[in-house]
Design an enzyme around this catalytic site. Sequence first.
Site, PDB file in Angstrom:
ATOM      1  N   ASP A 151      -1.350  -5.351 -16.288  1.00 34.35           N
ATOM      2  CA  ASP A 151      -2.008  -5.552 -15.001  1.00 34.35           C
ATOM      3  C   ASP A 151      -3.518  -5.661 -15.231  1.00 34.35           C
ATOM      4  OD1 ASP A 151      -2.253  -5.791 -12.265  1.00 34.35           O
ATOM      5  OD2 ASP A 151      -1.943  -3.674 -11.829  1.00 34.35           O
ATOM      6  N   GLU A 166      -7.105 -10.174 -15.632  1.00 38.75           N
ATOM      7  CA  GLU A 166      -7.758 -11.470 -15.357  1.00 38.75           C
ATOM      8  C   GLU A 166      -8.945 -11.772 -16.287  1.00 38.75           C
ATOM      9  OE1 GLU A 166      -5.095 -10.364 -12.462  1.00 38.75           O
ATOM     10  OE2 GLU A 166      -6.869  -9.222 -13.002  1.00 38.75           O
ATOM     11  N   ASP A 178      -1.174  -8.848  -5.420  1.00 37.76           N
ATOM     12  CA  ASP A 178      -1.325  -7.886  -4.331  1.00 37.76           C
ATOM     13  C   ASP A 178      -1.168  -8.550  -2.963  1.00 37.76           C
ATOM     14  OD1 ASP A 178      -1.805  -6.057  -6.311  1.00 37.76           O
ATOM     15  OD2 ASP A 178      -3.975  -6.122  -6.122  1.00 37.76           O
TER      16      ASP A 178
END
Length: 918
Positions: free
Chosen positions: A515, A518, A591
């Site tokens: 997670d 990015e 999300d």
Amino acid sequence: MSSQESAAPQGSESNDPLAGVFLEDKNKFKTCSQIGFYRRQKLFRPDQSPYLAQLSTLKVEKGIVTFNIIHQETKVTLQVQVIAIEGKILRLKINDVLPLKHRFEVPDVLVKEPTTEWLNISQQETGSVVLECPSASSKVHITAQPFSILITQEGKALIGVNSQGLLYFDHLPSPPPRSELGEKDTEVPHHSSEDVFGLWKEEFENDLDINLNGLSVGLDFTLHGFEYVYGLPEHADTHQLKTTGENEAYRLYNLDVFGYPIYDKMGIYGSVPLLLAHKPLHTCGIFWLNASDTLVEIHSKADLQSHLRTAAPDIRKLRAVPNVDVRWMSESGIVDVFLLLGPTPLDVFKQYVQLTGSQTFPPRFSLGYHQCRWNYEDEADVEAVDSGFDEHNIPYDVIWLDIEHTDGKRYFTWDQERFPNPVKMQEKLREKRRKLVVISDPHIKVDPNYILYTEAKEKEYFVKDRNGRDYEGSCWPGVSNYLDFTNPDAREWYSSQFSLDKYKNSTDILFVWNDMNEPAVFKSPEGTMPKHAVHHQGWKHRDVHNLYGFYQQMSTSEGLIRRSGGKERPFVLTRSFFAGSQRYGAVWTGDNKAEWGYLKISVPMLLTLSVTGISFCGADVGGFVGDPDPELIVRWYQAGSFQPFFRGHAMQDTKRREPWLFGDDNCRLIRRAIEERYTLLPYWYMLFYRTHLFAEPVMRPLWVEFPKCPDAFEVENQYMLGNALLVAPVLDPGVTSIDVFFPGPGEYWYNYRKYKRVKGSQRQKVDVTLEEIPVYQRGGSIISLHSVTGKSTGWMDGSPYRLQVALDNKGSAVGELYIDDGHSLKYLHEHMFSYRRFTFARNVLYSRSADNLGRYPVDSILEKVHVMGIKRSPTEVTVHSTGGERRKVNFSYNKGLCFLCLENLSLGVCSDWEIHIA
């Protein structure tokens, strides 16, 4: 999870991003007009190309065509390569001839250097050259002034390159003095220059980005005769790509956007720079291999063309022929583009997978239901949730742990108070044949007592800042360094951390969730790493940004394989991804919110991922942010059970939402949806085997399966699973009926549960209740199902099977079944699998091997066969087994539904046999 920082009081030094409410301010992210390279490239106007092809420099070596083009104003020369690749692919590369600084070329995404084919010069005149690629039935027409390329197939225009003259290539002049840049410690030559278009520096949110490269590139393409284009994940937008407006583009830049806006073209968690164009008789693709910040503009238009070629000019009729212009703009790198020439959707999928690799074949447990929350608090909480599924007779396979399971957000550790006996906890899950997934993010807490930090620092495996120090950013642990996954040695080291001797208190039933990769950085412009950060071999973060999550998932996947000694399949979920990420695991849409709009947008988002190579994808069931009402949670479970990755997930401050917490009636409906998933697991598993082997998307938009049916091209609220099941999820509250499109003239569609037949091609209003969503089986298909479910996929090993046969208008059907051990790599190395084909023709159902390789022993029996579309009741049904045995079987027949049920068959599901219906 999101890195959106809390609204803490000004001057607060709290490290807790959850100290206040999450911010959802779109202004935290750049618009097109705030991006310097976009502003620079927009100065170019169509049909004013400054480039001239110097065809006198053209040469052919080993089938690769090379020539120069020159900018007629600056006199800067570029080299162009045109390369034919086997499988009907053309590659176009444009780069500097004599660069002052080498540009970044994306490594590791292509599975191998493509095999080239010979391009021949078939025609050469003053100002033009025609190249021929015989195997692709295509020609490449090169025009010198202005420079442009046209690809034709069978004499028809297919793709134009630089047809609008928008080829753009920043050339590297001397930068301005450091006093103008506002950066004292940056070494730059003394020179003065205007910089209103962000060539050297760019400011956003009080951050100064110093860019000493100024190397953006761009190119336009015209798709002749096409109206429908798809692809370019990840955006929370429609499946069909729309015309972009003024100062608007689809952005491919991996960003952590908490509660992202829907129907928006802003970049979110991942990027796949692949665009697909489709029309009834042709599909093609453009794969733009560039990992930097990329913007894509799309404009649809229609040209008037004659369609009576033989008629006299005065009586020819004109028709409007659609075209789509696509303009790619990237911040750095080179032009490296692959034109996938099709001609069918499946051909394009195979061409793309040939370049970037196929979807990894997942372990079977990962196709079951996953239960996740930020965070399950402790071992007692895990045990209670696990037991709750058993108490309510709901199957599930995996429970997940978020950041709170670690010791102070130090990955590869355990919180000793919350999880004092993690091995015992995992062994309890193992006893129930279930698995555990834990989170592992790319940021590493700066802590001299944390061995992961000290080892990585000593080995210099962290990303650097522009001054050569380890880059520091803020994330969940507070001050953090970020692993440089672009460094092969760092990836190798990170992979080794998953070994059982290094990852203390882990077991082989523990799998991984990447997670925040990015990468997410708190209190940083756009919530990510500055573009001037420095990676392995001196490349700037701006060059490699969209590769960061790709590399972490690669390293994690390889670490889990190594942990097993190369014997077991890994499972890794990633939030950030790039082209080729399908080789390493699964992806989810980040999300989302517990709102109906996010349930609705999840369908086109997943369809877009699926047609760009990432079949193992899903959306958080129920919505990550907020509290779903009972109707929404039920509808989301029903939709999620028919989507590839099936996980319920919720944010930390939401109400608990295990399925039994919504009341008995809703729990029953959720249980039913999950049980349907487990009943259908043989079909799911076969689909994943086929996507791994043949590049067929698991979840498919209707246009893929019905490429000649224009009415299907815009449908994105329903989809196909494989070629057999049509799924129409209920995406709005309070509805009692929905419109379902049944594609294909002459096609038969059967209600998956009630067997009633509908004919295509038509749109029909279908009544719905909260009990279920509409699912239809396509005539001509045979699907394999389990006739019973268990606590998890592991409990269903050896369970009996049922075949569901749906006859087409000719009374025929085909289907397949794939079985192996469900977890190892033996299917790949030792042919330990059984692959069967079932065929129904002339009232006989045959079971035969689908290949001559598989040799996996299967003891499971075929218990039932259901046949839809039998027009008359049989007089007798007999089974003919290997060895000449013949016996009668019991059957029942429903005349109104033309439905035949065969029971108590007791046939080996992977044996050769025939069932004759007299």
